[in-house]
Design an enzyme around this catalytic site. Structure first.
Site, mmCIF file in Angstrom:
data_model
loop_
_atom_site.group_PDB
_atom_site.id
_atom_site.type_symbol
_atom_site.label_atom_id
_atom_site.label_comp_id
_atom_site.label_asym_id
_atom_site.label_seq_id
_atom_site.Cartn_x
_atom_site.Cartn_y
_atom_site.Cartn_z
ATOM 1 N N TYR A 1 87.491 -10.612 65.102
ATOM 2 C CA TYR A 1 86.750 -10.186 63.995
ATOM 3 C C TYR A 1 85.304 -11.259 64.215
ATOM 4 O O TYR A 1 85.287 -12.223 65.003
ATOM 5 C CB TYR A 1 87.679 -10.588 62.757
ATOM 6 N N GLU B 1 81.992 -11.090 61.768
ATOM 7 C CA GLU B 1 81.538 -11.271 61.493
ATOM 8 C C GLU B 1 79.693 -12.298 61.741
ATOM 9 O O GLU B 1 80.258 -13.860 62.456
ATOM 10 C CB GLU B 1 81.473 -12.127 59.843
ATOM 11 N N ASP C 1 65.627 9.519 58.108
ATOM 12 C CA ASP C 1 66.755 9.746 57.873
ATOM 13 C C ASP C 1 66.859 11.272 59.239
ATOM 14 O O ASP C 1 66.652 12.009 59.064
ATOM 15 C CB ASP C 1 67.472 10.240 56.395
ATOM 16 N N THR D 1 72.856 8.595 63.671
ATOM 17 C CA THR D 1 74.315 8.385 63.654
ATOM 18 C C THR D 1 74.146 8.667 65.051
ATOM 19 O O THR D 1 72.863 7.997 65.451
ATOM 20 C CB THR D 1 74.811 9.502 63.053
ATOM 21 N N LYS E 1 77.347 12.953 66.678
ATOM 22 C CA LYS E 1 76.170 14.431 66.510
ATOM 23 C C LYS E 1 75.739 14.755 68.638
ATOM 24 O O LYS E 1 76.489 14.155 69.281
ATOM 25 C CB LYS E 1 75.297 14.663 65.741
ATOM 26 N N ARG F 1 81.739 7.716 66.275
ATOM 27 C CA ARG F 1 81.367 7.697 64.657
ATOM 28 C C ARG F 1 80.497 7.066 64.164
ATOM 29 O O ARG F 1 81.592 5.885 64.353
ATOM 30 C CB ARG F 1 82.518 8.431 64.306
#
Length: 424
Positions: A70, A72, A216, A242, A245, A251
């Site tokens: 974890y 954060e 984008d 992203t 691709k 991903r």
């Protein structure tokens, strides 16, 4: 040689890693699912424009102990202890991303491309602001103003389109709309535009009306990394992308920006829109960025484009109406209507033959076309000499009588088996 050919050297026992035997003992039902997906990926032609095959090294990072952590916050400023190694992984990912794309700052925590766009809007806009973006019917993404998406509910989107004859972006229309509506931001990017975007022209228009420019670049960013497409970083205030691709990573998403926006972008990702970072994915992103910085990847990106152009030409020769007359990228959109079938029916018939792709909106008209890409096939090692044969398989699948469909499926399987995505 495709990067995935190194699978055997990496000690991979199946397509999903060396612990497959343990998974089968613990959960045979899920093991069956993974085995089935591995067979599906290797048994046909994977031509979805947004998909690719990651390397065994990326898979190893995704299945690493970093999945347990974890974390954060950001490196050096976490809300949890024991983050020294995940901090190192994220710093490496950031260093590699900024070097790869020439950016001052990179946020690599975005869970997806949509998450990256949401964070960009959060950093630059307020609810109710006007935004100029490509209309959905012309290839705009859901995050570019769809009424079913947060973007369409929170912001006032003005759509721009493409020229009716050429299918190319109408930059004069963009300029006119920008001066008429004075948007707070202009978004350039598309999920089905096969040509390079003129980022310099968009920057000029944005400056004329005092708007921010958001690129984008989810689809072309891998080509940018390989030197096969223009880089939006020098022109846009924020670049969203992203990491899958063409970039051939896990991903996920990322955001690139200048130093002056770094803090606003980071705070828009965490704590405003996301919680704990997926550290195993960030490590896998770092691996992919490292792979993308190699000469091998530059050659790969060039081959992706060469294959797309060859396939677009071959589809046109088979009778498909290829939009914009071809492609500059990995992406092809086409209307199969000249072959007597619409996009949805074409997708279904091609899927039955083992050829997997998507449908897309056609800029003008009521029907849908097909959208496909060459990134995954190129990773497998297919080249321009295979593209005419693939186009011929398209036509055979769409025109085959029911008693001939099995023969077409067998041809597709034979071609796919010659180019396995993972060897060994």
């Amino acid at each position: 040689m495709p990067v995935t050919a190194a699978a055997a050297d990496a000690g991979t026992t199946t397509a999903y890693g060396p612990d497959a035997a343990a998974l089968r003992r613990q959960d045979p039902r899920i093991a069956d699912v993974l085995d089935g997906e591995a067979r599906r990926q290797g048994d046909g032609l994977q031509l979805i424009a947004a998909e690719n095959f990651v390397s065994p090294a990326v898979l190893a990072a995704l299945g690493s102990p970093l999945a347990n952590k974890y974390a954060e916050g950001y490196p050096g400023a976490r809300y949890h202890g024991g983050c020294e190694f995940v901090d190192a992984a994220e710093r490496i990912a950031i260093e590699r991303a900024t070097a790869l794309f020439g950016a001052d700052h990179a946020n690599v925590q975005a869970h997806s491309g949509s998450s990256a766009v949401l964070a960009a809007y959060a950093a630059l806009l307020r609810p109710g602001d006007t935004v100029l973006a490509m209309g959905l019917q012309y290839g705009g993404h859901l995050t570019h103003g769809s009424p079913v998406n947060f973007s369409g509910r929170w912001f006032d989107f003005i759509p721009y389109g493409v020229d009716a004859e050429s299918g190319l972006i109408d930059y004069e229309q963009v300029r006119v709309l920008a001066h008429e509506h004075r948007p707070k931001a202009i978004v350039c990017g598309s999920i089905s535009y096969p040509r390079h975007i003129d980022y310099a022209e968009f920057r000029e228009i944005a400056d004329e009306v005092g708007a921010c420019l958001i690129a984008d670049a989810a689809h072309p960013i891998g080509l940018v990394a390989g030197g096969a497409a223009p880089n939006p970083v020098p022109y846009a205030d924020v670049v969203c992308a992203t990491t899958h691709k063409v970039l051939r990573g896990p991903r996920g998403g990322m955001i690139l920006c200048g130093a002056e926006l770094a803090e606003r972008v980071d705070r828009a990702v965490f704590p405003f829109t996301q919680g704990g970072a997926q550290m195993h994915t960030i490590a896998a992103k770092a691996v992919a960025f490292g792979e993308a910085a190699t000469e091998e990847f530059r050659g790969y990106a060039q081959r992706v484009v060469a294959n797309a152009r060859a396939l677009a030409n071959a589809l046109a020769a088979e009778g498909f109406a290829v939009t914009t007359g071809g492609t500059d990228t990995h992406l092809i959109t086409a209307d199969p209507a000249p072959l007597g079938v619409d996009g949805r029916a074409a997708k279904a018939r091609l899927a039955a033959a083992g050829i997997v792709l998507d449908t897309c909106a056609l800029p003008y008209g009521d029907g849908r076309g097909i959208r496909l890409g060459t990134a995954a096939a190129t990773t497998q090692g297919m080249g321009v000499r295979e593209m005419p044969g693939i186009a011929a398989l398209f036509t055979a699948a769409l025109r085959a009588r029911p008693d001939k469909a099995a023969a077409v499926r067998a041809e597709v399987r034979e071609l796919a088996e010659r180019f396995p995505p993972y060897r060994g």
